[in-house]
Enzyme design. Structure first.
Site, short mmCIF file in Angstrom:
data_model
loop_
_atom_site.label_atom_id
_atom_site.label_comp_id
_atom_site.label_asym_id
_atom_site.label_seq_id
_atom_site.Cartn_x
_atom_site.Cartn_y
_atom_site.Cartn_z
N ASN A 194 20.74 3.80 -45.69
CA ASN A 194 21.39 3.57 -46.99
C ASN A 194 20.45 3.76 -48.19
O ASN A 194 20.90 4.09 -49.28
CB ASN A 194 22.13 2.23 -47.03
N GLU A 242 14.48 -7.43 -42.03
CA GLU A 242 15.40 -7.49 -43.16
C GLU A 242 16.75 -7.02 -42.63
O GLU A 242 16.95 -5.83 -42.40
CB GLU A 242 14.87 -6.62 -44.30
N CYS A 273 22.91 -3.99 -47.96
CA CYS A 273 22.86 -5.32 -47.34
C CYS A 273 22.99 -6.43 -48.38
O CYS A 273 23.41 -7.54 -48.05
CB CYS A 273 21.58 -5.48 -46.54
N GLU A 280 9.25 -8.40 -48.49
CA GLU A 280 8.71 -7.10 -48.91
C GLU A 280 8.66 -7.09 -50.43
O GLU A 280 9.53 -7.64 -51.10
CB GLU A 280 9.62 -5.98 -48.40
#
Ligand code: ADP
Length: 459
Positions: A131, A229, A263, A437
């Site tokens: 994505n 993640e 997400c 991150e």
């Protein structure tokens, strides 16, 4: 070879290698062999190489953007936005490479000095989704390389072309073979190689919770640390004291980015009953002005779903809501353009047992729920196994603080629909994963703390 398809029209955009196990093994060997020399390079040298990578890409933005539109389906404006976002990580970590500071601690013994130094964990691996085919890679590679680690990436087989172009730019900038490697092929097989090789000291994964669990389980056998993640089920709460216009804008921006295939996309819109109808009306008016289509144009458009599975998932969630008696205020069908396009959709009259309340929709669907009290909505917002991000719109400062404390998520975003940038820690709690991150927290994931006692200093 793997054919890479344009989700907007099904044509073949290019090909990526379906590597054999021995090719994958050789790339892992190179990643491991390159580590000692890379970790000993001066931080300034690593920083300069990262800066060179940043500049190569910056000078070639148009080619990257076009490729991203073709293999991912996002529109040109979004592709440029992702490039800025992704370049931000290379720039940030090129700077951060020079600031991996340690500590000295007052000694517990006479004639001794206690030092704490940070050392790169070793060779690392990462697996990335389709994505954000650009940013997901720069975010991981720049951090690892800045810390002194080498990294091998397995990008998504849906979008490997942007990934290989990033690798090419890195080579042109002088980042050596082995320091940054790339493999594509059978995801399961490659994942198993990464998790079973004890030379790989850390794996960073972004993708579904199901695959994250599989990888973390396997990594448990080798005690390989992970950053995960994973999926989300983001609530987006609009209180009756919110700036309604801003809430609508925030909702549209956050939801329709990448056609909802993100997400951190708001999955459950909780709107206070006093403003529910006004919010829905304003949202419908705004969303109905947005076009759907192929992305190679200047204005914002909602692109296609990445593949047939993605389209079928969205369709089936909307059908299931329809059968439960929900109101489809806007859209609700595959788009007249055909192929993988789905209409931007607004659904109201949902209850928390609806399938789309529990599932990550991953499509351009606004699912709207009513609520009455703050305590009630906080409880409902937290009633999910996920905990990546939560959005809230309110002008009450006390409520903002209460919300920021009570919400179970790695990120709480108030009065904005925009989350990510290089300088902030991105990540989740609960089944959305662990580790961060971005920002100075991101680099901590790639270093080990070494305690050194220098004793006997008087002799
Ligand atoms: P998404 O729904 O975003 O495609 P996935 O978790 O399926 O999420 O994919 C994210 C990344 O994980 C992709 O690069 C994909 O190829 C990879 N992947 C999928 N299955 C596995 C697996 N069993 N082991 C390792 N990687 C996998």
């Amino acid at each position: 070879m793997i054919d890479v398809l344009n989700p907007a029209d099904g044509t073949v955009v290019g090909q990526a290698p379906a590597m054999t196990l021995s090719e994958v093994n050789s790339a892992i060997d190179r990643t491991c062999e390159a580590f000692p020399a890379w970790s000993r390079r001066l931080a300034k040298e690593r920083s300069e190489l990262l800066r060179g990578w940043f500049e190569r890409i910056r000078d070639d933005k148009a080619a990257f953007a076009e490729l991203m539109v073709k293999e991912n389906g996002k529109c040109l404006a979004e592709a440029y936005g992702e490039i800025e976002y992704g370049l931000g990580f290379i720039e940030w970590y090129a700077e951060e490479a020079k600031r991996v500071y340690g500590d000295t601690i007052p000694s517990h013994a006479a004639n001794a000095q206690v030092m704490v130094v940070k050392e790169p964990v070793g060779p690392t691996a990462a697996i990335t989704p389709w994505n954000f085919p650009f940013m997901m890679i720069t975010r991981k590679v720049a951090t690892a390389l800045a810390a002194g680690c080498t990294m091998i990436i397995k990008p998504s087989e849906e979008t490997p072309l942007t990934a290989y172009k990033l690798l090419e730019a890195a080579r042109e900038a002088g980042i050596p073979e082995g320091v940054f490697e790339m493999v594509t092929g059978n995801p399961k097989e490659i994942g198993e190689r990464f998790t079973s090789d004890t030379r790989i000291r850390k794996i960073s994964f972004t993708g579904s919770t199901a695959v994250g669990r599989t990888l973390a389980g396997a990594a448990g056998q080798t005690l390989t640390r992970m950053t995960l993640e994973l999926g989300g089920n983001a609530p987006f709460i609009v209180f009756d004291d919110a700036d309604l216009e801003a809430a609508v804008e925030g909702a549209v921006g956050a939801k329709l980015r990448n056609s909802g295939q993100v997400c951190i996309s708001p999955n459950r819109f909780y709107v206070h009953e006093a403003i529910h109808d006004r919010f829905v009306e304003a949202l419908a008016e705004r969303v109905s002005q947005i076009e759907v289509g192929e992305g190679m144009r200047d204005d914002f458009v909602v692109g296609p779903m990445i593949n047939r599975t993605g389209l079928e998932k969205v369709s089936s969630l909307v059908e299931s809501a329809r059968l439960r008696g929900a109101n489809i205020v806007l859209g609700g069908r595959t788009h007249g353009l055909g192929g993988l396009f789905y209409e931007p959709t607004i659904v109201t009259g949902l209850d928390d047992d609806a399938e789309m309340a529990r599932t990550e929709i991953f499509g351009p669907v606004f699912a709207i729920y009513r609520f009455r009290t703050e305590a009630e909505v906080i409880e409902r917002a937290n009633a999910t196994e996920y905990g990546l991000v939560s959005y809230g719109y309110t002008r009450d400062l006390g409520r903002s603080f209460r919300l920021s404390r009570a919400i179970e998520a790695g990120m709480v975003i108030l009065n904005s629909g925009s989350v990510g940038t290089a300088s902030v820690p991105f990540g989740g709690v609960k089944q959305s994963g662990y580790g961060r991150e971005g920002s100075f927290y991101g680099i901590e994931e790639y270093v080990d703390v070494k305690y050194v006692l220098m004793s006997g200093l008087d002799r």
